[in-house]
Structures are given as C-alpha cells and as structure tokens.
Design a protein around this motif. Structure first.
Motif, PDB file in Angstrom:
ATOM      1  N   ARG A  20     -46.120 -24.555  33.635  1.00  0.00           N
ATOM      2  CA  ARG A  20     -47.483 -25.056  33.498  1.00  0.00           C
ATOM      3  C   ARG A  20     -47.519 -26.113  32.404  1.00  0.00           C
ATOM      4  O   ARG A  20     -46.669 -26.143  31.523  1.00  0.00           O
ATOM      5  CB  ARG A  20     -48.469 -23.929  33.201  1.00  0.00           C
ATOM      6  N   ILE A  21     -48.515 -26.955  32.496  1.00  0.00           N
ATOM      7  CA  ILE A  21     -48.675 -28.056  31.555  1.00  0.00           C
ATOM      8  C   ILE A  21     -49.827 -27.749  30.607  1.00  0.00           C
ATOM      9  O   ILE A  21     -50.904 -27.322  31.024  1.00  0.00           O
ATOM     10  CB  ILE A  21     -48.963 -29.371  32.301  1.00  0.00           C
ATOM     11  N   GLU A  22     -49.582 -27.974  29.318  1.00  0.00           N
ATOM     12  CA  GLU A  22     -50.625 -27.872  28.308  1.00  0.00           C
ATOM     13  C   GLU A  22     -50.675 -29.198  27.562  1.00  0.00           C
ATOM     14  O   GLU A  22     -49.644 -29.813  27.312  1.00  0.00           O
ATOM     15  CB  GLU A  22     -50.333 -26.725  27.340  1.00  0.00           C
TER      16      GLU A  22
ATOM     17  N   PRO B  45     -60.568 -30.933  19.522  1.00  0.00           N
ATOM     18  CA  PRO B  45     -60.218 -29.805  18.651  1.00  0.00           C
ATOM     19  C   PRO B  45     -59.208 -28.816  19.204  1.00  0.00           C
ATOM     20  O   PRO B  45     -58.747 -27.956  18.466  1.00  0.00           O
ATOM     21  CB  PRO B  45     -61.575 -29.107  18.426  1.00  0.00           C
ATOM     22  N   MET B  46     -58.833 -28.899  20.486  1.00  0.00           N
ATOM     23  CA  MET B  46     -57.984 -27.840  21.025  1.00  0.00           C
ATOM     24  C   MET B  46     -57.138 -28.367  22.181  1.00  0.00           C
ATOM     25  O   MET B  46     -57.391 -29.423  22.742  1.00  0.00           O
ATOM     26  CB  MET B  46     -58.836 -26.662  21.519  1.00  0.00           C
ATOM     27  N   TRP B  47     -56.097 -27.565  22.514  1.00  0.00           N
ATOM     28  CA  TRP B  47     -55.299 -27.831  23.704  1.00  0.00           C
ATOM     29  C   TRP B  47     -56.184 -27.603  24.926  1.00  0.00           C
ATOM     30  O   TRP B  47     -56.888 -26.608  25.021  1.00  0.00           O
ATOM     31  CB  TRP B  47     -54.078 -26.916  23.747  1.00  0.00           C
ATOM     32  N   MET B  48     -56.120 -28.538  25.893  1.00  0.00           N
ATOM     33  CA  MET B  48     -57.104 -28.524  26.969  1.00  0.00           C
ATOM     34  C   MET B  48     -56.535 -28.209  28.349  1.00  0.00           C
ATOM     35  O   MET B  48     -57.243 -27.677  29.198  1.00  0.00           O
ATOM     36  CB  MET B  48     -57.811 -29.881  27.033  1.00  0.00           C
ATOM     37  N   ILE B  49     -55.292 -28.591  28.593  1.00  0.00           N
ATOM     38  CA  ILE B  49     -54.769 -28.496  29.962  1.00  0.00           C
ATOM     39  C   ILE B  49     -54.014 -27.191  30.136  1.00  0.00           C
ATOM     40  O   ILE B  49     -53.266 -26.781  29.263  1.00  0.00           O
ATOM     41  CB  ILE B  49     -53.814 -29.673  30.276  1.00  0.00           C
TER      42      ILE B  49
END
Length: 219
Positions: free
Chosen positions: A37-39, A46-50
C-alpha cells in the motif's frame, strides 16, 4: 500491524497542484500473497494522507524517479510476473504502467536495472553486469515507440558497484554517483569514453552526505 516493511520511498513535485509530496510503500504478507500500500505526506499538511493498495508490486530500491508530476519505480505485473515501470501520479494519486523498450524485454528481469531522469527524459539504466551501462531514454513521455538507447557508459571497470547517473551536462558529460564509497562523484565523457573523478575539498565523511541534483534537468 505485524510483519510489515517499507521498501520504497519517493519525493516529488506536481506543477498542477504546486505541492511537494513524500511517498512510501509499505509491504505486508497476506494469505493471498504480498500486498503493498502507498502512504503519502503533502508538505504543509498535518498528517499522512494516502492509504491505497498498489495494483502492482514494486522492487526493493532506494529512490524513485520524479518526472512529469509522478514518481516512477521498477515493479512487477501481478498477472504475468513481467518487469514493468510503475508510475504514481502525485495529483490523482493513481497508479499507471509505463511502457518499457521492446528491445530490453528479454533482460528486464535482471536486478541491475534502474529508473532515472536524465536530459529531460525518463530513462532506464542497464548495468550489464557492471561492465558498462546502457542508458535508454523515453523521448516522448508515455510513448512506447519513443524509447532509444541514447548513451553507453564504458569502460565501466572504474565504477564497479552500485552507481547512479545524476545529470547530463551541456558538454555531454554525465555525472555519476558511485554509492557507498568515499570520493564517489565521477564525470563520464560520452564523446571521449573517459571517466574523471571529481574531487571536492573538505567533503564530510561519505556516510554523512549524499549527492542530489537540484538543477532543473528539463531546461
């Protein structure tokens, strides 16, 4: 979550959104096989979205090639196991398969290929068992028929080991980083077929620095 590892990273810019993104791939063993999976993290947010599944499998590699608003890695087609180029669009956050040169298909399963950006083109580097490096350029992005073998770096004996082409200079010298070793920056003259070591005074220990290209390679 257990038994997971991160195996590929990338950093890129999309001109349409004017955003910079850091992307990482997380791999986990599932009952049906490996899943990736991709992050991603967007600069200024403000945060990791993917958190999206990768329809392909990426090879273990230290960096991605950022070009045309997308990150590119070598990967594997889950259906037939063939080696492909996988792109991840930084705006739509969708995966695509980029066509590879027909003349290379019989050799692509070897581990000594890399995807890089040189001379304003997406390129593939074939290290030929480290005796020489053939560099294939995609002259029109996304067009399979536009692949040409543009450069050959040889003799390559002085550059044995993991290496990374960085930039094509106007005099047709190619800057090459020889990874993991001190004094690792070289220039290769395509016309003279000669390798030159580039010496930088007062350079910190090799493990504390890395060579990067900060000049727009498309100009």
């Amino acid at each position: 979550m257990t038994n997971e590892s991160r195996l590929a990273f990338g950093f890129g810019f999309h001109p349409g959104t004017n955003e910079y993104k850091v992307v990482r791939t997380v791999e986990q063993e599932q009952p049906t096989g490996l899943e990736q999976r991709i992050e991603g993290f967007t600069l200024g947010k403000p945060m990791w979205m993917i958190n999206r599944k990768n329809p392909f499998l990426l090879r273990v590699q230290p960096y991605a090639a950022s070009f045309n608003g997308a990150l590119h890695w070598l990967g594997q087609d889950k259906q037939n196991g063939s080696t492909i180029i996988v792109s991840f669009d930084l705006e739509s956050e969708n995966f695509q398969q980029i066509p590879t040169p027909d003349n290379c298909k019989s050799r692509l399963d070897r581990k000594d290929w890399r995807v890089v950006v040189l001379g304003g083109c997406l390129c593939m580097v074939d290290y030929n068992d480290h005796k020489r490096a053939d560099i294939w350029s995609m002259k029109i992005y996304g067009v399979k028929e536009s692949w040409i073998k543009e450069y050959t770096v040889m003799p390559f004996e002085r550059l044995i080991g993991p290496s990374r082409p960085l930039f094509v200079l106007p005099n047709r010298n190619i800057l090459i980083e020889l990874q993991y070793l001190p004094e690792s920056l070289y220039a290769y003259s395509v016309d003279l077929m000669t390798t030159y070591k580039i010496r930088i005074r007062d350079l910190p220990p090799r493990h504390s620095c890395r060579v990067v290209s900060v000049v727009d390679d498309t100009l």
